[in-house]
Design a protein around this motif. Structure first.
Motif, PDB file in Angstrom:
ATOM      1  N   LEU A  50      61.632-145.667 -17.326  1.00 12.87           N
ATOM      2  CA  LEU A  50      62.988-145.951 -17.777  1.00 12.87           C
ATOM      3  C   LEU A  50      63.994-145.044 -17.074  1.00 12.87           C
ATOM      4  O   LEU A  50      65.054-145.504 -16.624  1.00 12.87           O
ATOM      5  N   VAL A  51      63.670-143.752 -16.961  1.00  8.73           N
ATOM      6  CA  VAL A  51      64.573-142.827 -16.273  1.00  8.73           C
ATOM      7  C   VAL A  51      64.694-143.204 -14.798  1.00  8.73           C
ATOM      8  O   VAL A  51      65.789-143.176 -14.223  1.00  8.73           O
ATOM      9  N   ALA A  52      63.572-143.581 -14.180  1.00  6.75           N
ATOM     10  CA  ALA A  52      63.616-143.980 -12.776  1.00  6.75           C
ATOM     11  C   ALA A  52      64.454-145.234 -12.568  1.00  6.75           C
ATOM     12  O   ALA A  52      64.992-145.457 -11.474  1.00  6.75           O
ATOM     13  N   ALA A  53      64.568-146.059 -13.609  1.00 10.31           N
ATOM     14  CA  ALA A  53      65.353-147.287 -13.498  1.00 10.31           C
ATOM     15  C   ALA A  53      66.838-147.066 -13.753  1.00 10.31           C
ATOM     16  O   ALA A  53      67.632-148.000 -13.568  1.00 10.31           O
ATOM     17  N   LEU A  54      67.238-145.874 -14.186  1.00 16.55           N
ATOM     18  CA  LEU A  54      68.662-145.627 -14.405  1.00 16.55           C
ATOM     19  C   LEU A  54      69.433-145.919 -13.111  1.00 16.55           C
ATOM     20  O   LEU A  54      69.073-145.409 -12.047  1.00 16.55           O
ATOM     21  N   PRO A  55      70.503-146.698 -13.183  1.00 19.50           N
ATOM     22  CA  PRO A  55      71.197-147.115 -11.949  1.00 19.50           C
ATOM     23  C   PRO A  55      72.149-146.063 -11.397  1.00 19.50           C
ATOM     24  O   PRO A  55      73.258-146.380 -10.952  1.00 19.50           O
ATOM     25  N   LEU A  56      71.753-144.797 -11.434  1.00 19.52           N
ATOM     26  CA  LEU A  56      72.579-143.743 -10.850  1.00 19.52           C
ATOM     27  C   LEU A  56      72.692-143.876  -9.333  1.00 19.52           C
ATOM     28  O   LEU A  56      73.804-143.863  -8.794  1.00 19.52           O
ATOM     29  N   PRO A  57      71.571-144.009  -8.593  1.00 17.31           N
ATOM     30  CA  PRO A  57      71.709-144.204  -7.142  1.00 17.31           C
ATOM     31  C   PRO A  57      72.463-145.488  -6.793  1.00 17.31           C
ATOM     32  O   PRO A  57      73.221-145.522  -5.817  1.00 17.31           O
ATOM     33  N   MET A  58      72.270-146.546  -7.577  1.00 16.08           N
ATOM     34  CA  MET A  58      72.987-147.790  -7.322  1.00 16.08           C
ATOM     35  C   MET A  58      74.487-147.597  -7.520  1.00 16.08           C
ATOM     36  O   MET A  58      75.298-148.135  -6.753  1.00 16.08           O
ATOM     37  N   THR A  59      74.858-146.822  -8.538  1.00 17.63           N
ATOM     38  CA  THR A  59      76.271-146.531  -8.766  1.00 17.63           C
ATOM     39  C   THR A  59      76.862-145.779  -7.585  1.00 17.63           C
ATOM     40  O   THR A  59      77.956-146.103  -7.100  1.00 17.63           O
ATOM     41  N   ALA A  60      76.130-144.753  -7.113  1.00 17.55           N
ATOM     42  CA  ALA A  60      76.608-143.985  -5.962  1.00 17.55           C
ATOM     43  C   ALA A  60      76.726-144.865  -4.723  1.00 17.55           C
ATOM     44  O   ALA A  60      77.691-144.754  -3.952  1.00 17.55           O
ATOM     45  N   ALA A  61      75.753-145.766  -4.516  1.00 17.34           N
ATOM     46  CA  ALA A  61      75.788-146.636  -3.350  1.00 17.34           C
ATOM     47  C   ALA A  61      76.944-147.629  -3.423  1.00 17.34           C
ATOM     48  O   ALA A  61      77.595-147.921  -2.411  1.00 17.34           O
ATOM     49  N   LEU A  62      77.213-148.157  -4.616  1.00 21.84           N
ATOM     50  CA  LEU A  62      78.344-149.070  -4.775  1.00 21.84           C
ATOM     51  C   LEU A  62      79.664-148.370  -4.463  1.00 21.84           C
ATOM     52  O   LEU A  62      80.551-148.935  -3.809  1.00 21.84           O
ATOM     53  N   LEU A  63      79.792-147.135  -4.920  1.00 19.89           N
ATOM     54  CA  LEU A  63      81.020-146.392  -4.664  1.00 19.89           C
ATOM     55  C   LEU A  63      81.148-146.039  -3.180  1.00 19.89           C
ATOM     56  O   LEU A  63      82.247-146.062  -2.627  1.00 19.89           O
ATOM     57  N   ALA A  64      80.017-145.703  -2.543  1.00 20.50           N
ATOM     58  CA  ALA A  64      80.068-145.260  -1.151  1.00 20.50           C
ATOM     59  C   ALA A  64      80.264-146.421  -0.179  1.00 20.50           C
ATOM     60  O   ALA A  64      80.970-146.283   0.824  1.00 20.50           O
ATOM     61  N   THR A  65      79.647-147.566  -0.456  1.00 20.06           N
ATOM     62  CA  THR A  65      79.684-148.676   0.503  1.00 20.06           C
ATOM     63  C   THR A  65      80.794-149.675   0.221  1.00 20.06           C
ATOM     64  O   THR A  65      81.255-150.362   1.130  1.00 20.06           O
ATOM     65  N   GLY A  66      81.194-149.776  -1.046  1.00 24.16           N
ATOM     66  CA  GLY A  66      82.209-150.759  -1.394  1.00 24.16           C
ATOM     67  C   GLY A  66      81.726-152.194  -1.363  1.00 24.16           C
ATOM     68  O   GLY A  66      82.528-153.130  -1.414  1.00 24.16           O
ATOM     69  N   HIS A  67      80.402-152.401  -1.327  1.00 23.73           N
ATOM     70  CA  HIS A  67      79.857-153.765  -1.320  1.00 23.73           C
ATOM     71  C   HIS A  67      80.137-154.456  -2.654  1.00 23.73           C
ATOM     72  O   HIS A  67      79.824-153.900  -3.710  1.00 23.73           O
ATOM     73  N   PRO A  68      80.718-155.647  -2.647  1.00 22.99           N
ATOM     74  CA  PRO A  68      80.827-156.398  -3.900  1.00 22.99           C
ATOM     75  C   PRO A  68      79.455-156.890  -4.334  1.00 22.99           C
ATOM     76  O   PRO A  68      78.584-157.164  -3.498  1.00 22.99           O
ATOM     77  N   VAL A  69      79.252-156.972  -5.627  1.00 24.51           N
ATOM     78  CA  VAL A  69      77.966-157.427  -6.146  1.00 24.51           C
ATOM     79  C   VAL A  69      77.873-158.941  -5.996  1.00 24.51           C
ATOM     80  O   VAL A  69      78.764-159.685  -6.412  1.00 24.51           O
TER      81      VAL A  69
END
Length: 252
Positions: free
Chosen positions: A27-46
């Protein structure tokens, strides 16, 4: 990846090292912390590509588990095989545009099918790693940071290939796989179950991204939390109602 992203990845891996039950590690490994950082850094729309990226994360852990436990590859080589599997998925999907709605329906259907299959299969035994009888090997802090930076450089170089899948790249997964290597088969099962919460995160971000980044991320984390609670609360309540018998005598 930004410095904040590296810190978030390190925090996720550090938290995994402190937790013993595989279920909560997943569950902790699935926390979308890296995904949040990547969204902020790349600006890719979902869009639909990130939903397929969640499938790619499960592919990554599955390949690592197979390479390490079945073929007895060292864990870092197994990690490389997992990354190669993720990149192969990105290359195959590169020519295709993935609309969000149909991809969401297909991804959720695939998750339901996977849960049915995993429910019918016998649970994996706790494997004893003959190469590491004393316990799971842990990398030094310097080695962890080097792996994170290498992953960031790799995704930067392959950004045109990964496109939207750069958001779900297993930044933390490479290190998490090292930490849980003795329990990877069980970990893969639990992570696959938690993948529905990651889909909830992406749905929330998608719903809010036309308003603002802040609204999108708040909606995404709310979606993750709601699905995670729905997945884990029934089992937690069942455990509270039926605690494990520790050998205490019962009255008759």
């Amino acid at each position: 990846m930004t410095a904040q992203g590296v810190l978030l990845v390190t925090a996720v891996v550090w938290a995994v090292t402190l937790i013993r039950p595989v279920r909560w590690r997943a569950l902790v490994a699935a926390l979308p912390l890296p995904m949040t950082a990547a969204l902020l850094a790349t600006g890719h729309p979902v869009d639909g590509s990130q939903l397929v990226g969640v499938v790619g994360l499960n592919l990554f852990f599955g390949v690592v588990a197979l390479a390490h436990h079945r073929f007895r590859l060292p864990i870092l080589l197994a990690d490389l095989a997992g990354v190669a599997g993720y990149l192969a998925l990105a290359v195959v999907l590169r020519p295709f545009a993935l609309p969000f709605g149909p991809t969401l329906a297909a991804t959720v259907s695939l998750w339901l099918l996977a849960m049915l299959v995993l429910h019918r299969l016998p649970g994996p035994d706790q494997p004893a790693d003959p190469a590491d009888p004393a316990g799971p090997a842990r990398l030094s802090v310097a080695a962890r940071l080097l792996l994170v930076l290498a992953g960031a450089a790799l995704t930067g170089l392959l950004g045109q290939v990964l496109r939207g899948l750069v958001v779900t790249f297993p930044y933390a997964g490479v290190l998490v796989a090292v930490e849980v290597r003795r329990d990877l088969p069980a970990f893969c099962r639990h992570f696959a179950r938690n993948s529905l919460a990651l889909i909830g995160f992406l749905v929330g971000v998608r719903l809010g991204q036309d308003v603002s980044v802040v609204v999108a991320l708040v909606a995404g984390w709310a979606g993750f939390a709601l699905v995670a609670v729905a997945l884990h609360l029934p089992a937690w309540c069942h455990g509270r109602r039926h605690p494990v018998n520790l050998g205490c005598p019962t009255r008759t």
